[in-house]
Every structure is written in structure tokens, then in C-alpha cells.
Write a protein that holds these residues in place. Structure first.
Motif, PDB file in Angstrom:
ATOM      1  N   GLU A  65       0.848  -1.190   0.000  1.00 44.01           N
ATOM      2  CA  GLU A  65       0.000   0.000   0.000  1.00 44.01           C
ATOM      3  C   GLU A  65       0.884   1.241   0.000  1.00 44.01           C
ATOM      4  O   GLU A  65       1.754   1.388   0.859  1.00 44.01           O
ATOM      5  N   VAL A  66       0.669   2.109  -0.958  1.00 40.38           N
ATOM      6  CA  VAL A  66       1.396   3.370  -1.031  1.00 40.38           C
ATOM      7  C   VAL A  66       0.491   4.477  -0.506  1.00 40.38           C
ATOM      8  O   VAL A  66      -0.673   4.566  -0.911  1.00 40.38           O
ATOM      9  N   SER A  67       1.003   5.289   0.387  1.00 41.56           N
ATOM     10  CA  SER A  67       0.262   6.447   0.881  1.00 41.56           C
ATOM     11  C   SER A  67       0.821   7.698   0.235  1.00 41.56           C
ATOM     12  O   SER A  67       2.047   7.854   0.094  1.00 41.56           O
ATOM     13  N   ARG A  68      -0.061   8.574  -0.152  1.00 38.04           N
ATOM     14  CA  ARG A  68       0.361   9.811  -0.797  1.00 38.04           C
ATOM     15  C   ARG A  68       1.286  10.602   0.127  1.00 38.04           C
ATOM     16  O   ARG A  68       1.063  10.698   1.328  1.00 38.04           O
ATOM     17  N   TYR A  69       2.324  11.165  -0.453  1.00 44.00           N
ATOM     18  CA  TYR A  69       3.298  11.947   0.302  1.00 44.00           C
ATOM     19  C   TYR A  69       3.258  13.384  -0.207  1.00 44.00           C
ATOM     20  O   TYR A  69       3.692  13.671  -1.319  1.00 44.00           O
ATOM     21  N   VAL A  70       2.703  14.285   0.597  1.00 39.76           N
ATOM     22  CA  VAL A  70       2.565  15.691   0.226  1.00 39.76           C
ATOM     23  C   VAL A  70       3.475  16.523   1.108  1.00 39.76           C
ATOM     24  O   VAL A  70       3.412  16.456   2.335  1.00 39.76           O
ATOM     25  N   LEU A  71       4.324  17.335   0.481  1.00 38.91           N
ATOM     26  CA  LEU A  71       5.293  18.157   1.203  1.00 38.91           C
ATOM     27  C   LEU A  71       4.816  19.589   1.401  1.00 38.91           C
ATOM     28  O   LEU A  71       5.464  20.379   2.075  1.00 38.91           O
ATOM     29  N   GLY A  72       3.682  19.928   0.821  1.00 36.07           N
ATOM     30  CA  GLY A  72       3.106  21.256   0.944  1.00 36.07           C
ATOM     31  C   GLY A  72       2.015  21.405  -0.089  1.00 36.07           C
ATOM     32  O   GLY A  72       1.876  20.577  -0.996  1.00 36.07           O
ATOM     33  N   ARG A  73       1.232  22.474   0.047  1.00 31.93           N
ATOM     34  CA  ARG A  73       0.123  22.687  -0.874  1.00 31.93           C
ATOM     35  C   ARG A  73       0.124  24.112  -1.406  1.00 31.93           C
ATOM     36  O   ARG A  73       0.372  25.060  -0.672  1.00 31.93           O
ATOM     37  N   VAL A  74      -0.167  24.196  -2.697  1.00 31.41           N
ATOM     38  CA  VAL A  74      -0.356  25.483  -3.364  1.00 31.41           C
ATOM     39  C   VAL A  74      -1.873  25.710  -3.448  1.00 31.41           C
ATOM     40  O   VAL A  74      -2.611  24.759  -3.747  1.00 31.41           O
ATOM     41  N   PRO A  75      -2.397  26.895  -3.159  1.00 28.71           N
ATOM     42  CA  PRO A  75      -1.688  28.160  -2.935  1.00 28.71           C
ATOM     43  C   PRO A  75      -1.390  28.496  -1.478  1.00 28.71           C
ATOM     44  O   PRO A  75      -1.046  29.631  -1.182  1.00 28.71           O
ATOM     45  N   GLU A  76      -1.553  27.544  -0.548  1.00 25.22           N
ATOM     46  CA  GLU A  76      -1.259  27.829   0.858  1.00 25.22           C
ATOM     47  C   GLU A  76       0.203  28.199   1.049  1.00 25.22           C
ATOM     48  O   GLU A  76       0.547  28.986   1.945  1.00 25.22           O
ATOM     49  N   GLN A  77       1.083  27.610   0.261  1.00 26.90           N
ATOM     50  CA  GLN A  77       2.514  27.918   0.272  1.00 26.90           C
ATOM     51  C   GLN A  77       2.974  28.120  -1.160  1.00 26.90           C
ATOM     52  O   GLN A  77       2.361  27.609  -2.098  1.00 26.90           O
ATOM     53  N   THR A  78       4.070  28.833  -1.331  1.00 30.43           N
ATOM     54  CA  THR A  78       4.636  28.973  -2.667  1.00 30.43           C
ATOM     55  C   THR A  78       5.428  27.722  -3.014  1.00 30.43           C
ATOM     56  O   THR A  78       5.905  27.001  -2.122  1.00 30.43           O
ATOM     57  N   LEU A  79       5.587  27.462  -4.299  1.00 33.72           N
ATOM     58  CA  LEU A  79       6.381  26.310  -4.723  1.00 33.72           C
ATOM     59  C   LEU A  79       7.820  26.416  -4.240  1.00 33.72           C
ATOM     60  O   LEU A  79       8.436  25.415  -3.848  1.00 33.72           O
ATOM     61  N   ALA A  80       8.382  27.627  -4.246  1.00 31.99           N
ATOM     62  CA  ALA A  80       9.766  27.808  -3.795  1.00 31.99           C
ATOM     63  C   ALA A  80       9.907  27.463  -2.323  1.00 31.99           C
ATOM     64  O   ALA A  80      10.879  26.809  -1.911  1.00 31.99           O
ATOM     65  N   ASP A  81       8.948  27.895  -1.498  1.00 30.83           N
ATOM     66  CA  ASP A  81       9.013  27.589  -0.063  1.00 30.83           C
ATOM     67  C   ASP A  81       8.899  26.090   0.179  1.00 30.83           C
ATOM     68  O   ASP A  81       9.569  25.534   1.052  1.00 30.83           O
ATOM     69  N   ILE A  82       8.043  25.426  -0.593  1.00 28.57           N
ATOM     70  CA  ILE A  82       7.902  23.976  -0.449  1.00 28.57           C
ATOM     71  C   ILE A  82       9.180  23.279  -0.888  1.00 28.57           C
ATOM     72  O   ILE A  82       9.701  22.398  -0.197  1.00 28.57           O
ATOM     73  N   TRP A  83       9.696  23.672  -2.046  1.00 30.07           N
ATOM     74  CA  TRP A  83      10.902  23.041  -2.609  1.00 30.07           C
ATOM     75  C   TRP A  83      12.095  23.202  -1.674  1.00 30.07           C
ATOM     76  O   TRP A  83      12.898  22.282  -1.520  1.00 30.07           O
ATOM     77  N   MET A  84      12.226  24.353  -1.021  1.00 28.28           N
ATOM     78  CA  MET A  84      13.384  24.613  -0.171  1.00 28.28           C
ATOM     79  C   MET A  84      13.109  24.363   1.311  1.00 28.28           C
ATOM     80  O   MET A  84      13.908  24.720   2.163  1.00 28.28           O
ATOM     81  N   SER A  85      11.978  23.709   1.610  1.00 29.01           N
ATOM     82  CA  SER A  85      11.674  23.372   2.999  1.00 29.01           C
ATOM     83  C   SER A  85      12.646  22.312   3.504  1.00 29.01           C
ATOM     84  O   SER A  85      13.207  21.521   2.724  1.00 29.01           O
ATOM     85  N   ARG A  86      12.818  22.281   4.795  1.00 28.85           N
ATOM     86  CA  ARG A  86      13.751  21.324   5.404  1.00 28.85           C
ATOM     87  C   ARG A  86      13.377  19.885   5.048  1.00 28.85           C
ATOM     88  O   ARG A  86      14.229  19.084   4.660  1.00 28.85           O
ATOM     89  N   GLU A  87      12.079  19.550   5.162  1.00 28.20           N
ATOM     90  CA  GLU A  87      11.647  18.180   4.895  1.00 28.20           C
ATOM     91  C   GLU A  87      11.948  17.759   3.469  1.00 28.20           C
ATOM     92  O   GLU A  87      12.459  16.653   3.225  1.00 28.20           O
TER      93      GLU A  87
END
Length: 383
Positions: free
Chosen positions: A309-331
Motif C-alpha cells: 500500500e502506497v500512501s500519498r506523500y505531500v510536502l506542501g500545498r499550493v496556494p497555501e505555500q509557494t512552490l519555492a518555499d515547499i521546494w526549499m523546505s527542510r523536509e
């Protein structure tokens, strides 16, 4: 520990001028990972709806709700992509049929304004004359059409008369319309899922590609989501796939030599994530950002006879966060670091009777885990 800004030697501050340092403490080392806006490829799933119902599709088993990407989310994605100066390509794909989205031609045109190559993966049924004209106006750079026996069976279930002919006619028409405009692009490619029941098709692919003036064919193994489809798997057999020969593709003042990209057929020590190494991110229809196709939805599949079973892995959501902030997040930075070094066990040939892999985890504490990723082995391939 969070990101590091000041307090570092001048050489580190100079190297990190375009980003920030993310520390990672291990048992035997302290690593500093530079987080910067260096995305080169983006995959956008504008819809998870489809106009076909293929037997091999994840829709047969998944529980994720379907939907179209809202225009607000899409605009936030496009604006977010402007933060990546090295962006070269945007692919409309995912687990849906992009052309089903009612505003898809507008979306393609908006992305083309970024000055990047626009790619669409499609089953080709909706690529009729008016749609082709709109996509040529938008600046479409490449189209990859899924065409194999499972799709042909789905045409019959959808009661589409001459479904294959419709797809082929659409592609020929697209080429002719491009020629009338004096354009060499878009490039055309074919994606083919190889299975036990369609091996006889492989030698015919070069002729089909030549007729369509397609300059590449991507052949991938099947990712089975049901026990029935698991019996169609070809990988791990001793006999290699028959290698299709190349073919000439006229293109204005030059001739391209068409090639077929074969998948790997055996599990091995070599592992590489094309998504991470290609500096790619994936945006789902609801704005959720994932690192790859494999982790963008929740679903079961069968691998070497066992179900997981694969569970979806979401590191952030647009437009709640910018793509740059998600991409450069620690996680996200630390996840990419683990994948680049492949700090995961090799579950397929481990031999231990554990159950971690059944839920896409591993005995090293990774969740999600890339320990038995078929994409990292090139057994499964994506455009």
C-alpha cells in the motif's frame, strides 16, 4: 535543527548566496545541504479524471477523490514556477487525462509564457482538429501518446468505434497542421506498456512510429494494481525484451533517427531516481506537491508477488505555500538528499520476512521509503 543563515565562514555564505543551508545531523557526520530554487522540470496534474477506463489503471483500486485543478490553484502554480530560473520543461500528466480539463488549452498557453518546453501526455482521443489548433497556438513542444493493447481494449469498453484509427488520425492531423504553419514542433512520442499479452506488438512499434513521424518510443513495464494484472508482468524474466530497430523521421532540413527506450528487466544494485536527479517536482490536481509520480496518490500495487500500500506523500500545498518555499523546505531538502544517496535498504532482494515494505516503509526508519521503488530501477519509466 532549522535552516542556517549567518555564522558560517565566508566561503559557505558565498556558496549559499542563492539559497540557504539545511543541516542534517547523523551518527557519524554533520551535513549541510544547500536549498536553492533549482527546479528544472515540473509535472502538473490538472485533473485526475479520464475519458477511458483501462484495466491496468490505478482507478480500478484507488480511494483518492477525483477532481479538476481550480483556476486559482493553477495560477498559483504558474506564478510559483516563475521563482525557478533554471526551469526548462513543464509536463501536463499525472494520473488523469489532461485534455479532459475544460480549460486545458488556456493552461498550456499560460505555461508556454514561462519560456519553457510544454509537454502533454495523453491518450490522444480528444486531440481532434480544434484541440490541435489551440495547442499549436499555445506553443505545444511535445506530445506523448499512450498507445497499447490495454488502451485499445478500453476503447471497446467505452464503445468507441475505430478508437485506434481516431487516435492515429488525430496525430497525423496534428503533424499536418504543424507543417502548414511551417513548424517542426511539436515532437511526437509513443508510450507503450509491455505485458505478457502484447509482446508481439513490440517489433511493430518502429513502423507505427514511422507512420506517425514519432521520434521516440518509451517502453515501460506494467505496474499492476490487481492480482489479475500481476500475472501480466514481464520484468524479472530471463529473456530480454525484443529491441525495436530505429527509424528515420524527416524534420524540415534534418532527419532525426527515432529510438525506442527499453526498460530494465532485472532488479539490481544500481538505483537512481530520475525525478530527484532531474530536479523535478510534481503538483497534484488539488495543489499538493509530491516528489514523484510514485508518491502523488494513495493506491495498492503488486511487486514481485507481494501486495503493498502506497500512501500519498505531500510536502506542501499550493496556494497555501509557494512552490519555492515547499521546494526549499527542510523536509523536502532532506528527502532529496536521502534519495540522491539512496539511503534505503534493498527490500526486493533482502530475504527478511518483515512487513515494513507492505506499507511503503523500511527497517531503516524511512516512511515513505524508496527501498523497492521500480522507478528507481528504470523498470517503470515515465515520459
Amino acid at each position: 535543527m532549522g535552516e542556517i543563515g549567518n555564522g558560517l565562514p565566508a566561503c559557505f555564505q558565498e556558496l549559499g548566496a542563492e539559497g540557504r543551508w539545511v543541516p542534517e545531523a547523523g551518527e557519524e557526520r554533520l551535513a549541510l545541504h544547500l536549498a536553492r530554487p533549482d527546479v528544472r522540470r515540473a509535472y502538473i496534474e490538472v485533473t485526475s479524471h479520464c475519458n477511458l477506463d483501462c484495466a491496468m489503471c490505478v482507478r480500478q483500486v484507488w480511494k483518492d477523490p477525483p477532481g479538476h485543478m481550480s483556476w486559482e490553484t493553477f495560477e498559483a502554480v504558474v506564478e510559483g514556477l516563475r521563482a525557478f530560473p533554471h526551469l526548462r520543461q513543464v509536463t501536463f500528466g499525472g494520473y488523469g487525462e489532461p485534455l479532459v480539463h475544460p480549460r486545458f488549452p488556456e493552461m498550456a498557453a499560460r505555461v508556454a509564457e514561462l519560456g519553457v518546453e510544454v509537454v502533454v501526455t495523453t491518450n490522444g482521443l480528444l486531440l481532434d482538429g480544434p484541440m490541435a489548433e489551440q495547442l499549436l497556438d499555445a506553443g505545444l513542444g511535445r506530445v506523448v501518446v499512450s498507445l497499447d493493447t490495454v488502451h485499445i481494449q478500453a476503447y471497446a469498453r467505452a464503445r468507441l468505434a475505430a478508437g485506434v484509427d481516431r487516435v492515429l488520425d488525430n496525430l497525423r492531423s496534428l503533424r499536418e497542421k504543424a507543417r502548414q504553419r511551417g513548424k517542426v514542433f511539436p515532437r511526437v512520442g509513443i508510450e507503450f506498456v509491455a505485458m505478457q499479452s502484447n509482446l508481439e506488438w513490440l517489433p511493430r512499434l518502429p513502423q507505427l512510429a514511422r507512420e506517425l513521424e514519432a521520434d521516440f518510443v518509451i517502453i515501460t513495464n506494467l505496474l499492476p494494481h490487481t492480482e489479475e494484472m500481476a500475472r501480466e508482468v514481464l520484468y524479472d524474466r530471463d529473456e530480454p525484451l525484443p529491441a525495436p530497430t530505429g527509424w528515420p523521421v524527416p524534420g524540415g532540413d534534418l532527419v532525426l533517427w527515432g529510438m525506442a527506450r527499453l526498460p530494465r528487466m532485472k532488479w539490481g544494485a544500481w538505483r537512481r531516481c530520475r525525478f530527484v536527479e532531474g530536479r523535478a517536482l510534481v503538483v497534484g490536481w488539488d495543489g499538493g506537491v509530491s516528489p514523484c509520480y510514485a508518491l502523488m496518490h494513495s493506491y495498492p500495487y503488486y511487486i514481485y508477488g507481494r501486495r503493498k500500500e502506497v500512501s500519498r506523500y505531500v510536502l506542501g500545498r499550493v496556494p497555501e505555500q509557494t512552490l519555492a518555499d515547499i521546494w526549499m523546505s527542510r523536509e523536502y531538502v532532506l528527502f532529496r538528499a536521502r534519495v540522491r544517496e539512496m539511503r534505503f535498504p534493498s527490500c526486493v532482494d533482502c530475504g527478511m520476512a518483515c512487513t515494513y515494505a507492505e506499507e511503503n516503509a523500511d527497517c531503516w526508519g524511512n516512511r515513505p521509503s524508496c527501498a523497492d521503488c521500480l522507478w528507481a530501477q528504470d523498470i517503470i519509466q515515465c515520459p
